[in-house]
Design a protein around this motif. Structure first.
Motif, PDB file in Angstrom:
ATOM      1  N   MET A 118      -2.060   9.167  15.673  1.00 37.62           N
ATOM      2  CA  MET A 118      -2.019   7.803  15.036  1.00 37.62           C
ATOM      3  C   MET A 118       0.084   7.442  15.395  1.00 37.62           C
ATOM      4  N   ASN A 119      -0.080   5.691  15.855  1.00 36.15           N
ATOM      5  CA  ASN A 119       1.260   5.611  16.004  1.00 36.15           C
ATOM      6  C   ASN A 119       1.120   5.585  14.929  1.00 36.15           C
ATOM      7  N   ASP A 120       1.689   3.720  15.600  1.00 40.39           N
ATOM      8  CA  ASP A 120       2.402   2.557  14.804  1.00 40.39           C
ATOM      9  C   ASP A 120       2.169   2.057  13.292  1.00 40.39           C
ATOM     10  N   PRO A 121       2.774   2.071  11.886  1.00 37.27           N
ATOM     11  CA  PRO A 121       1.802   1.458  11.010  1.00 37.27           C
ATOM     12  C   PRO A 121       1.438  -0.132  11.236  1.00 37.27           C
ATOM     13  N   ASN A 122       0.466  -0.637  11.135  1.00 34.00           N
ATOM     14  CA  ASN A 122       0.430  -1.507  11.039  1.00 34.00           C
ATOM     15  C   ASN A 122      -0.273  -2.201   9.767  1.00 34.00           C
ATOM     16  N   GLY A 123      -0.026  -4.086  10.073  1.00 39.14           N
ATOM     17  CA  GLY A 123      -1.034  -4.594   8.557  1.00 39.14           C
ATOM     18  C   GLY A 123      -0.645  -3.957   7.494  1.00 39.14           C
ATOM     19  N   ASN A 181      -5.139  -6.160  -4.524  1.00 41.36           N
ATOM     20  CA  ASN A 181      -6.114  -5.996  -5.960  1.00 41.36           C
ATOM     21  C   ASN A 181      -5.917  -4.931  -6.609  1.00 41.36           C
ATOM     22  N   GLY A 182      -4.602  -4.691  -6.201  1.00 43.65           N
ATOM     23  CA  GLY A 182      -3.902  -3.131  -6.598  1.00 43.65           C
ATOM     24  C   GLY A 182      -4.272  -1.652  -5.944  1.00 43.65           C
ATOM     25  N   GLU A 183      -4.134  -2.513  -4.637  1.00 42.11           N
ATOM     26  CA  GLU A 183      -4.536  -1.379  -4.001  1.00 42.11           C
ATOM     27  C   GLU A 183      -3.196  -1.463  -2.603  1.00 42.11           C
ATOM     28  N   TYR A 184      -2.509  -0.645  -2.239  1.00 38.72           N
ATOM     29  CA  TYR A 184      -1.642  -0.843  -0.987  1.00 38.72           C
ATOM     30  C   TYR A 184      -2.216   0.080   0.597  1.00 38.72           C
ATOM     31  N   HIS A 185      -2.078  -0.836   0.773  1.00 37.43           N
ATOM     32  CA  HIS A 185      -3.170  -0.449   2.811  1.00 37.43           C
ATOM     33  C   HIS A 185      -2.555  -0.422   3.484  1.00 37.43           C
ATOM     34  N   LEU A 186      -3.171   0.879   4.055  1.00 35.33           N
ATOM     35  CA  LEU A 186      -2.082   0.905   5.536  1.00 35.33           C
ATOM     36  C   LEU A 186      -3.008   1.522   6.664  1.00 35.33           C
ATOM     37  N   PHE A 187      -2.267   0.199   7.174  1.00 41.97           N
ATOM     38  CA  PHE A 187      -2.982   0.737   9.215  1.00 41.97           C
ATOM     39  C   PHE A 187      -2.000   0.900   9.341  1.00 41.97           C
ATOM     40  N   TYR A 188      -3.104   1.141  11.042  1.00 40.98           N
ATOM     41  CA  TYR A 188      -2.407   2.221  11.606  1.00 40.98           C
ATOM     42  C   TYR A 188      -3.053   2.648  13.175  1.00 40.98           C
ATOM     43  N   ILE A 193      -6.055   3.802   2.595  1.00 40.58           N
ATOM     44  CA  ILE A 193      -5.444   3.154   0.997  1.00 40.58           C
ATOM     45  C   ILE A 193      -5.233   4.027  -0.585  1.00 40.58           C
ATOM     46  N   SER A 194      -3.753   3.197  -1.625  1.00 38.62           N
ATOM     47  CA  SER A 194      -3.671   4.127  -2.277  1.00 38.62           C
ATOM     48  C   SER A 194      -3.752   3.216  -3.373  1.00 38.62           C
ATOM     49  N   LYS A 195      -3.292   3.638  -5.148  1.00 43.43           N
ATOM     50  CA  LYS A 195      -2.979   3.027  -5.737  1.00 43.43           C
ATOM     51  C   LYS A 195      -2.049   3.303  -5.725  1.00 43.43           C
ATOM     52  N   ASP A 196      -0.530   4.284  -5.159  1.00 43.25           N
ATOM     53  CA  ASP A 196       1.091   4.214  -5.935  1.00 43.25           C
ATOM     54  C   ASP A 196       1.661   4.951  -4.756  1.00 43.25           C
ATOM     55  N   LEU A 197       1.186   4.382  -3.457  1.00 43.25           N
ATOM     56  CA  LEU A 197       1.883   4.740  -2.294  1.00 43.25           C
ATOM     57  C   LEU A 197       2.527   5.961  -2.103  1.00 43.25           C
ATOM     58  N   VAL A 198       1.614   7.375  -2.846  1.00 40.77           N
ATOM     59  CA  VAL A 198       1.582   8.047  -2.892  1.00 40.77           C
ATOM     60  C   VAL A 198       0.034   9.381  -2.605  1.00 40.77           C
ATOM     61  N   HIS A 199      -0.490   8.880  -3.105  1.00 45.58           N
ATOM     62  CA  HIS A 199      -1.996   9.837  -2.415  1.00 45.58           C
ATOM     63  C   HIS A 199      -2.903   9.333  -1.571  1.00 45.58           C
ATOM     64  N   TRP A 200      -2.964   9.126  -0.185  1.00 46.33           N
ATOM     65  CA  TRP A 200      -3.754   8.084   0.575  1.00 46.33           C
ATOM     66  C   TRP A 200      -5.066   8.696   0.420  1.00 46.33           C
ATOM     67  N   GLU A 201      -6.442   7.855   0.147  1.00 43.29           N
ATOM     68  CA  GLU A 201      -8.153   8.184   0.743  1.00 43.29           C
ATOM     69  C   GLU A 201      -7.753   7.149   1.928  1.00 43.29           C
ATOM     70  N   SER A 237       3.205  -6.698   2.780  1.00 48.65           N
ATOM     71  CA  SER A 237       3.153  -7.896   2.588  1.00 48.65           C
ATOM     72  C   SER A 237       2.140  -8.311   1.050  1.00 48.65           C
ATOM     73  N   ASP A 238       2.428  -8.896   0.738  1.00 46.19           N
ATOM     74  CA  ASP A 238       1.587  -9.153  -0.400  1.00 46.19           C
ATOM     75  C   ASP A 238       2.564  -8.449  -2.251  1.00 46.19           C
ATOM     76  N   ILE A 239       3.596  -7.375  -1.562  1.00 45.76           N
ATOM     77  CA  ILE A 239       4.317  -6.610  -3.058  1.00 45.76           C
ATOM     78  C   ILE A 239       4.094  -7.983  -4.042  1.00 45.76           C
TER      79      ILE A 239
END
Length: 537
Positions: free
Chosen positions: A61-66, A71-78, A96-104, A321-323
């Motif tokens: 994995m490298n750069d965070p993207n997108g 709809n209640g979810e933080y998306h982390l692409f990479y 994805i995460s609902k709290d910026l801490v736990h990721w699925e 985006s879209d916080i």
């Protein structure tokens, strides 16, 4: 079927080729890596596996993207290689995460195809359906990314994909690319909606020209060139992964300045700690052109820019985006690695992690304006029982904090020193077995340093061991630090986040001690709070 290939490039060629996604390497998973992956008895508990930083279960994995909220979810692409533990087959991984801490971790969102690898970019929610990909009732999530032509062709252009099901499935736009300047190094688009002009703005890097280009669009499909930004004194490495956003000044929402952040690929000079890293400019953006305001530079600035992070392992940072407006924060995350040694980190079956998410503001500091980074408050949910040390006097000595119960592999700590007559104060963390990572404040030089030369496994690459130093004025006669220590990283925030040092470390699992020290006189640990942190896995 995805096209498989192997690249063999010199370091300079690889940087010019790979851009923000980095240098090339073996694109096939070795049998040893495959064996290590299949034999792992405890996923997410392997040696060196971060416990509260995002890592993929396996592979590179490298750069965070997108980064986008929807709809209640933080998306982390990479940037992700689905086929191995080194750079290659660039695709967008997804969590994805609902709290910026736990990721699925979800399935790969945007896989490479026979024509293009999927390089870095951004994502937005098209609330007004300007693109026509969705409806106003179901606005599309749109990814804007660089398509990197597969060998033997060369060239980079900007492309779109969209999702109508909260990012679970994606459709590549049939008329891609949407922006093509017939350039070999033209990448890493950051797109946002500019409310005053009611149009989309794209910020994109002309990497080997050391320029940032600005474009506008009414619909994400048709783009018009606006302007260039360049700063010859900041041409220290290939320009990549730009971001542009407005931040409040000293917490005043009615007083804002714009920040243009640019990352440097490893070049002849590179970032402040060597190799890849980030810098930024504070100024104004009028919807067409960014103008740096050098009157805002603090006294410690060494050029027309400031450094994002004084460590070696914070790169390609990008903001969400879209916080939601009621939240109001600008939050970003960076890749904890450095292209000098990125592909040699001693980890398997995964390689690389993202930083903890950080909240950004602009603050008056040292005669100017500095971008502050603070760990997001959501991380406090990981805290276990608090340990506390107060009014501990140190005279030319080092004291273990074991008697106060302060130790561990995953810790958050805050500490306030009153330096007194001492020349140096600081902490040793992850100590044991002749190992230690040293965080040292030099009172006379007014500098903060992180020394990882004895931090554990350091000899896997000659550029890894080192001491990374940041200017940090002594404020109010006190030294205040906020630290996050994980199984293979240390992030140090000084002066309320005006100074940050982020570094990877690879100590023995048994090295869990914490020490405080003073040299050259007497100092006081006025207050130290420590919290062992729960695993997010």
């Amino acid at each position: 079927m995805n096209k498989l290939f192997t690249l063999s490039l010199t370091s300079a060629q690889a940087l010019a080729f790979a851009g923000c996604t980095g240098t090339s390497g073996d694109t096939q998973k070795s049998s040893a890596q495959a064996s290590a992956s299949s034999q792992a008895n405890a996923p997410y508990a392997e040696r060196y596996r971060p416990q509260f930083h995002f890592t993929p279960r396996e592979n590179w994995m490298n750069d965070p993207n997108g980064l986008v909220y929807h709809n209640g979810e933080y998306h982390l692409f990479y940037q992700y290689n689905p086929h191995g533990n080194k750079w290659g087959h660039m695709s967008w991984g997804h969590a994805i995460s609902k709290d910026l801490v736990h990721w699925e971790e979800l399935d790969v969102a945007l896989p490479e195809d026979q024509n293009y690898m999927i390089f870095s970019g951004s994502a937005v929610v098209d609330h007004y359906n300007t693109s026509g990909f969705g409806t106003k009732d179901n606005p599309p999530m749109v990814a804007i990314y660089t398509g990197h032509k597969q060998q033997p062709a060369k060239g980079q252009n900007q492309q779109l994909a969209y999702s109508l099901d909260d990012g679970r499935s994606w459709t590549k736009y049939q008329d891609n690319p949407v922006l093509d300047e017939n350039m070999e190094n033209f990448r890493d688009p950051k797109v946002f909606w500019h409310e005053p002009t009611e149009r989309w703005i794209m910020v994109v890097a002309l990497s080997t020209d050391y320029k940032i280009a600005f474009y506008s669009s009414p619909n994400l499909k048709d783009w018009t060139f606006l302007s260039h930004f360049e700063s010859p004194a900041s041409e220290l490495g290939i320009w990549e992964c730009p971001d542009l956003y407005a931040l409040p000044v000293d917490g005043d929402e009615n007083k804002t300045k714009w920040v243009l952040e640019i990352d440097l690929g490893a070049g002849e000079e590179g970032s402040v700690a060597g190799g890849s890293g980030g810098l930024y400019f504070v100024g104004e953006f009028d919807g067409k052109r960014f103008t740096a305001d050098e009157s805002t530079l603090p006294e410690h600035a060494e050029g027309p820019h400031q450094w994002v992070d004084y460590g070696k392992d914070f790169y390609a940072a990008v903001s969400w985006s879209d916080i939601p407006e009621e939240d109001g924060r600008r939050i970003w995350v960076g890749w904890m690695n450095n292209w000098q040694y990125a592909q040699e980190l001693p980890t398997t079956p995964w390689r690389s992690s993202q930083s903890i998410p950080r909240s950004l503001e602009l603050a008056s500091y040292n005669g100017g304006l500095t971008m502050t980074q603070e760990p997001v408050k959501e991380l406090q949910m990981l805290r276990k029982d608090q340990r506390e040390v107060s009014n501990l006097t140190l005279t030319n000595e080092t004291r273990s904090l074991e008697d106060w119960g302060v130790h561990g592999k995953a810790l958050e700590m805050t500490v306030r020193f009153e330096p007194g007559t001492a020349d140096t104060v600081g902490l040793n963390v992850r100590t044991g077995n002749s190992e230690k990572t040293v965080i040292r404040y030099n009172v006379n030089d007014q500098t903060l340093a992180l020394d990882r030369t004895q931090s554990g496994e350091v000899d896997f690459h000659p550029e890894f061991p080192g001491v990374h130093v940041a200017p940090m004025p002594l404020e109010g006669g006190k030294v205040e630090l906020h630290l996050f220590i994980d199984w293979s990283s240390v992030e140090v925030f000084g002066n309320d986040g005006a100074v940050v040092i982020s570094d990877k470390i690879f100590p023995e699992p048994s090295s869990q001690g914490v020490e405080v020290f003073a040299e050259g006189g007497t100092a006081t640990v006025e207050q130290l709070n420590a919290w062992p942190l729960k695993s997010i896995w």
